[in-house]
Design an enzyme around this catalytic site. Structure first.
Site, short mmCIF file in Angstrom:
data_model
loop_
_atom_site.label_atom_id
_atom_site.label_comp_id
_atom_site.label_asym_id
_atom_site.label_seq_id
_atom_site.Cartn_x
_atom_site.Cartn_y
_atom_site.Cartn_z
N HIS A 129 0.72 -1.11 -0.12
CA HIS A 129 -0.03 0.04 -0.03
C HIS A 129 0.95 1.29 0.06
CE1 HIS A 129 -2.84 -2.66 2.11
NE2 HIS A 129 -3.74 -2.49 1.16
N GLN A 149 -18.34 -6.09 -1.18
CA GLN A 149 -17.42 -7.07 -2.08
C GLN A 149 -17.07 -8.28 -1.32
OE1 GLN A 149 -14.23 -3.82 -2.23
NE2 GLN A 149 -12.76 -5.46 -2.01
N ASP A 188 -4.05 -7.02 -7.58
CA ASP A 188 -5.31 -7.79 -7.90
C ASP A 188 -5.54 -7.12 -9.39
OD1 ASP A 188 -6.16 -8.75 -5.35
OD2 ASP A 188 -5.64 -6.54 -4.71
N GLN A 211 -9.02 -7.00 -10.80
CA GLN A 211 -9.71 -5.92 -10.37
C GLN A 211 -9.11 -4.41 -10.83
OE1 GLN A 211 -10.19 -4.88 -5.77
NE2 GLN A 211 -8.48 -3.57 -6.08
N VAL A 229 4.34 -5.46 -5.03
CA VAL A 229 5.66 -5.42 -4.20
C VAL A 229 5.69 -6.78 -3.25
CG1 VAL A 229 6.71 -4.45 -1.98
CG2 VAL A 229 5.52 -2.93 -3.56
N SER A 275 0.45 -9.01 0.97
CA SER A 275 -1.31 -8.94 0.97
C SER A 275 -1.61 -8.85 2.38
CB SER A 275 -1.89 -10.16 0.35
OG SER A 275 -2.95 -10.39 0.81
O1 PAF Z 1 -8.19 -3.46 -3.40
C1 PAF Z 1 -8.63 -3.15 -2.43
O2 PAF Z 1 -8.26 -3.14 -1.28
C2 PAF Z 1 -10.40 -3.02 -2.52
O3 PAF Z 1 -10.84 -3.89 -3.35
C3 PAF Z 1 -10.73 -1.63 -2.67
C4 PAF Z 1 -10.06 -1.16 -4.26
C5 PAF Z 1 -9.97 -0.56 -1.98
C6 PAF Z 1 -12.03 -1.39 -2.88
O4 PAF Z 1 -12.74 -1.73 -1.93
#
Ligand code: PAF
Length: 281
Positions: A39, A63, A153, A156, A179, A188
């Site tokens: 992150h 989700q 991801d 995504q 990373v 993760s």
């Molecule tokens: O990748 C994530 O952490 C989540 O799927 C996101 C993009 C913040 C949406 O909730």
């Protein structure tokens, strides 16, 4: 100075409006918190291209399937704010669930294209509708110039790019590389669930993708290289959901390497932990 915290959309918007009036370029890094170096590399990518960086922290119930880990998902708000502050971030947007999904909320983004590629969507049927809905909301609420998402991801990222294009959402969607730890495991938030033995096995996921990439590069047929990776992982104790070679942009299946660019994607479970990874081939 510690990053400011906005709990509601009104404060987020007034802050962004003031920054924009001052001529700032603004980035959004959407997360579900439990920040790790992956992150923080998204924050670094954002900082390199923007004057102001917003981090959203929202564990998005839409989700998660009922069988998934919404309740147990790791939460570490105070550490996250400290890490984001140390990384030079400006504003944490951390809404309550009711701020994002007020009573009577009845809208969902409906998806096709990369969202129905038969990868994550096959195992997590409502997942991407939940992701796309919250990401659309975050982009509309924060109105950044761009938003940064990790390539880890990968499906995504493809879904979000497609949605932003299709809905004429203004923010640019920026992808940032995965990373990894020194032994190759993709970072993760869910890695904390791995037992020491599973953690020792987990880097094989990336190693199997690398072997698959090398095999394809040396002329082995795509299907054969993928089958070999699948067998290697199964023999090491993974319950493999899929290993796939797909077109890097559309995620459509490939017949041969000539149909590329290729992205190799994997999802597999070790015990109760589901891991995903991908690399370019
Ligand atoms: O990748 C994530 O952490 C989540 O799927 C996101 C993009 C913040 C949406 O909730």
């Amino acid at each position: 100075m510690a990053a400011a915290i906005a709990r509601d959309v009104a404060i987020l918007r007034s802050t962004v409006t003031a920054w924009r009036a001052a001529g700032a370029r603004i980035a959004l890094v959407p997360t579900m918190g439990a920040l790790h170096e992956g992150h923080l590399s998204l924050v670094a990518t954002a900082k390199a291209r923007a004057d102001r960086v917003i981090l959203s922290i929202f564990v998005n119930p839409a989700q998660f399937a009922p069988s998934e880990d919404f309740g147990a998902y790791p939460r570490s708000f105070a550490q996250d704010v400290a890490a984001f502050t140390a990384a030079g971030g400006d504003l944490v947007f951390a809404p309550e669930i009711a701020e994002v999904y007020p009573a009577g909320f009845a809208t969902k983004v409906s998806l096709a294209g990369p969202a129905t590629a038969g990868l994550e969507d096959k195992f997590r049927p409502d997942h991407f509708a939940g992701v796309a809905t919250v990401v659309a909301k975050l982009l509309i609420m924060a109105k950044p110039d761009f938003a940064v998402f990790g390539e880890k991801d990968y499906q995504q990222l493809a879904v979000i790019r497609q949605m932003a294009r299709d809905l004429n959402l203004e923010p640019e969607i920026v992808g940032a590389p995965t990373v990894r730890t020194e032994d190759g495991l993709a970072l993760s938030s869910r890695n904390v669930y791995l037992t020491p033995q599973e953690r020792a096995t987990a880097p094989l996921l990336h190693a199997a993708l690398e072997q698959c990439r090398q095999a394809i590069a040396s002329g082995v047929a795509v299907d054969a290289a993928v089958a070999k990776a699948q067998a290697t992982l199964a023999a090491a104790g993974f319950a493999v959901d899929y290993v796939a070679a797909r077109h890097a942009e559309t995620l459509a299946p490939l017949v041969s390497a000539a149909d590329g660019p290729i992205r190799l994607l994997v999802a597999a479970r070790l015990g109760t932990t589901r891991l995903v990874d991908n690399i370019a081939a």
